[in-house]
Design a protein around this motif. Structure first.
Motif, PDB file in Angstrom:
ATOM      1  N   ALA A 170     -10.543  21.267  19.826  1.00 58.12           N
ATOM      2  CA  ALA A 170      -9.446  21.914  20.554  1.00 58.12           C
ATOM      3  C   ALA A 170      -9.898  23.240  21.159  1.00 58.12           C
ATOM      4  N   ALA A 171     -10.686  24.013  20.406  1.00 59.18           N
ATOM      5  CA  ALA A 171     -11.179  25.287  20.923  1.00 59.18           C
ATOM      6  C   ALA A 171     -12.123  25.075  22.097  1.00 59.18           C
ATOM      7  N   ARG A 172     -12.942  24.051  22.015  1.00 59.79           N
ATOM      8  CA  ARG A 172     -13.877  23.746  23.112  1.00 59.79           C
ATOM      9  C   ARG A 172     -13.120  23.368  24.380  1.00 59.79           C
ATOM     10  N   LEU A 173     -12.094  22.566  24.250  1.00 60.49           N
ATOM     11  CA  LEU A 173     -11.327  22.133  25.416  1.00 60.49           C
ATOM     12  C   LEU A 173     -10.539  23.290  26.027  1.00 60.49           C
ATOM     13  N   ARG A 174     -10.100  24.231  25.185  1.00 60.10           N
ATOM     14  CA  ARG A 174      -9.353  25.380  25.706  1.00 60.10           C
ATOM     15  C   ARG A 174     -10.227  26.271  26.587  1.00 60.10           C
ATOM     16  N   LYS A 175     -11.533  26.237  26.385  1.00 60.33           N
ATOM     17  CA  LYS A 175     -12.438  27.075  27.170  1.00 60.33           C
ATOM     18  C   LYS A 175     -12.727  26.486  28.548  1.00 60.33           C
ATOM     19  N   GLU A 176     -12.371  25.231  28.755  1.00 55.45           N
ATOM     20  CA  GLU A 176     -12.674  24.558  30.015  1.00 55.45           C
ATOM     21  C   GLU A 176     -11.620  24.866  31.074  1.00 55.45           C
ATOM     22  N   ASP A 177     -12.081  25.166  32.294  1.00 55.67           N
ATOM     23  CA  ASP A 177     -11.154  25.342  33.407  1.00 55.67           C
ATOM     24  C   ASP A 177     -10.464  24.028  33.770  1.00 55.67           C
ATOM     25  N   ARG A 178     -11.218  22.940  33.644  1.00 54.02           N
ATOM     26  CA  ARG A 178     -10.662  21.627  33.974  1.00 54.02           C
ATOM     27  C   ARG A 178     -10.970  20.650  32.833  1.00 54.02           C
ATOM     28  N   PRO A 179     -10.236  20.777  31.733  1.00 51.02           N
ATOM     29  CA  PRO A 179     -10.481  19.853  30.615  1.00 51.02           C
ATOM     30  C   PRO A 179     -10.083  18.439  30.985  1.00 51.02           C
ATOM     31  N   PRO A 180     -10.685  17.444  30.343  1.00 53.91           N
ATOM     32  CA  PRO A 180     -10.311  16.065  30.647  1.00 53.91           C
ATOM     33  C   PRO A 180      -8.882  15.774  30.200  1.00 53.91           C
ATOM     34  N   THR A 181      -8.218  14.924  30.946  1.00 53.71           N
ATOM     35  CA  THR A 181      -6.884  14.472  30.540  1.00 53.71           C
ATOM     36  C   THR A 181      -7.045  13.429  29.444  1.00 53.71           C
ATOM     37  N   LEU A 182      -6.412  13.671  28.313  1.00 55.80           N
ATOM     38  CA  LEU A 182      -6.587  12.795  27.163  1.00 55.80           C
ATOM     39  C   LEU A 182      -5.288  12.040  26.870  1.00 55.80           C
ATOM     40  N   ASN A 183      -5.422  10.759  26.659  1.00 53.01           N
ATOM     41  CA  ASN A 183      -4.306   9.904  26.276  1.00 53.01           C
ATOM     42  C   ASN A 183      -4.477   9.543  24.807  1.00 53.01           C
ATOM     43  N   THR A 184      -3.943  10.413  23.925  1.00 47.93           N
ATOM     44  CA  THR A 184      -4.155  10.222  22.489  1.00 47.93           C
ATOM     45  C   THR A 184      -3.328   9.042  21.988  1.00 47.93           C
ATOM     46  N   VAL A 185      -4.028   8.045  21.443  1.00 52.46           N
ATOM     47  CA  VAL A 185      -3.360   6.827  20.965  1.00 52.46           C
ATOM     48  C   VAL A 185      -3.412   6.692  19.449  1.00 52.46           C
ATOM     49  N   PHE A 186      -4.215   7.535  18.799  1.00 47.90           N
ATOM     50  CA  PHE A 186      -4.375   7.423  17.349  1.00 47.90           C
ATOM     51  C   PHE A 186      -4.940   8.749  16.852  1.00 47.90           C
ATOM     52  N   SER A 187      -4.572   9.134  15.627  1.00 49.29           N
ATOM     53  CA  SER A 187      -5.121  10.363  15.056  1.00 49.29           C
ATOM     54  C   SER A 187      -5.331  10.200  13.557  1.00 49.29           C
ATOM     55  N   SER A 188      -6.330  10.915  13.047  1.00 48.59           N
ATOM     56  CA  SER A 188      -6.656  10.898  11.623  1.00 48.59           C
ATOM     57  C   SER A 188      -7.490  12.129  11.324  1.00 48.59           C
ATOM     58  N   HIS A 189      -7.455  12.589  10.075  1.00 51.12           N
ATOM     59  CA  HIS A 189      -8.339  13.691   9.702  1.00 51.12           C
ATOM     60  C   HIS A 189      -9.704  13.177   9.241  1.00 51.12           C
ATOM     61  N   LEU A 190      -9.865  11.863   9.193  1.00 52.74           N
ATOM     62  CA  LEU A 190     -11.114  11.263   8.722  1.00 52.74           C
ATOM     63  C   LEU A 190     -11.979  10.822   9.897  1.00 52.74           C
ATOM     64  N   ALA A 191     -13.173  11.422  10.018  1.00 51.23           N
ATOM     65  CA  ALA A 191     -14.087  11.020  11.077  1.00 51.23           C
ATOM     66  C   ALA A 191     -14.515   9.568  10.897  1.00 51.23           C
ATOM     67  N   ALA A 192     -14.643   9.107   9.654  1.00 50.87           N
ATOM     68  CA  ALA A 192     -15.050   7.727   9.411  1.00 50.87           C
ATOM     69  C   ALA A 192     -14.019   6.739   9.933  1.00 50.87           C
ATOM     70  N   VAL A 193     -12.740   7.094   9.847  1.00 52.42           N
ATOM     71  CA  VAL A 193     -11.688   6.226  10.378  1.00 52.42           C
ATOM     72  C   VAL A 193     -11.769   6.178  11.906  1.00 52.42           C
ATOM     73  N   LEU A 194     -11.982   7.327  12.537  1.00 54.31           N
ATOM     74  CA  LEU A 194     -12.110   7.362  13.995  1.00 54.31           C
ATOM     75  C   LEU A 194     -13.349   6.585  14.443  1.00 54.31           C
ATOM     76  N   LEU A 195     -14.417   6.656  13.675  1.00 53.43           N
ATOM     77  CA  LEU A 195     -15.616   5.875  13.967  1.00 53.43           C
ATOM     78  C   LEU A 195     -15.301   4.388  13.960  1.00 53.43           C
ATOM     79  N   SER A 196     -14.589   3.942  12.939  1.00 54.97           N
ATOM     80  CA  SER A 196     -14.227   2.529  12.837  1.00 54.97           C
ATOM     81  C   SER A 196     -13.340   2.099  13.997  1.00 54.97           C
ATOM     82  N   MET A 197     -12.360   2.932  14.350  1.00 58.93           N
ATOM     83  CA  MET A 197     -11.468   2.609  15.462  1.00 58.93           C
ATOM     84  C   MET A 197     -12.233   2.555  16.783  1.00 58.93           C
ATOM     85  N   ALA A 198     -13.174   3.467  16.965  1.00 57.54           N
ATOM     86  CA  ALA A 198     -13.985   3.454  18.188  1.00 57.54           C
ATOM     87  C   ALA A 198     -14.819   2.182  18.268  1.00 57.54           C
TER      88      ALA A 198
END
Length: 289
Positions: A204-232
């Protein structure tokens, strides 16, 4: 005055939300609220301003916070050292580590650390960044291992802790090789980290520094990187994944870049500890790092 009241106070000051703080303390919200009110009654002043958005510290609460955190840590440390002196507990190093580092980085790092001398016993507690910070603040652990970025300081007073860089990592936006890239002008499905995640704060901090951050369509969220890896891997979207966790999937071609290298985020792997003195063997471990 009870120690649990101070622990409740520390957690609520960190989270700013009664429901979330009660969840972290494993009690119902009404019971948690009664304990906070009991502490305020004992102190004699309101420590929090309660609003529909949450709870914020009053001036008195802010004045009390550093001492409350320090007192809690010292009490748990005193108990730990008394048990060790009495021979009722092994000479144990207590770590908190975020989930992704617990599974990938920590085992090899500890083996490397043992080259300078064997470690008698290790206790590792793994959770999201918010819980890990709470465990360090509360004195439940001596060390916190986590990803860190210069633009995103941890949620505890910097002057009460010190840290060492013990590794490095890279957050890379990745998607399944067989998934279709987003068409021009269409936001790709994004697999996000929740607010409790340290990686989520960094992204989030990295994206806030961008003048033109990418438009993101968030479809899923988790605090576990392993879960996001599996979903990807299942083609559900793309996620910023630590290289320490996703390297094998990239090498075998299961995951490919979703965005170019401009969107990679270099991060440090840091070990935090309190400034107050630890046990002799914990200090010896720290000195040899």
């Amino acid at each position: 005055m009870e120690l649990v009241w101070l622990e409740d106070f520390n957690v609520l000051a960190q989270s700013g939300n009664f429901s979330r703080a009660a969840e972290l303390r494993h009690v119902t919200q009404p019971a948690f609220s009664r304990r906070i009110r009991a502490l305020e009654t004992w102190v004699g002043v309101d420590l929090f301003e309660r609003t529909t958005q949450g709870a914020t510290l009053t001036d008195a609460g802010r004045h009390m916070l550093d001492n409350a955190q320090e007192m809690t840590r010292r009490l748990y440390q005193m108990r730990q050292e008394a048990r060790e002196v009495a021979g009722k507990q092994a000479r144990t190093l207590h770590f908190a580590a975020t989930h992704s580092l617990s599974f990938t980085f920590f085992p090899g790092w500890v083996r490397a650390a043992e080259r300078s001398g064997p470690l008698e016993a290790i206790r590792l507690l793994s959770d999201n960044m918010s819980v890990c910070e709470h465990m360090l603040l509360g004195g439940e652990v001596q060390f916190l291992l986590c990803h860190q970025h210069p633009d995103v300081p941890p949620r505890f007073a910097a002057d009460q802790f010190q840290s060492k860089v013990v590794g490095s990592d890279l957050l890379v936006p990745l998607r399944a090789r067989d998934s279709e890239p987003a068409a021009p002008g269409i936001a790709p499905p994004h697999l996000a980290y929740t607010a409790e995640s340290g990686l989520g704060r960094i992204i989030a901090a990295r994206l806030r520094k961008e003048d033109r951050p990418p438009t993101l369509n968030t479809v899923f969220s988790s605090h576990l990187a392993a879960v996001l890896l599996s979903m990807a891997q299942e083609g559900k979207g793309f996620a910023w994944l630590p290289r320490t966790l996703s390297e094998a999937e990239v090498v075998n071609g299961k995951l490919v870049r979703a965005l170019d290298e401009h969107w990679d985020i270099p991060v440090e792997i840091r070990l935090f500890r309190p400034n107050t003195a630890l046990s002799d063997f914990a200090e010896d471990f720290w000195a040899k790092l």
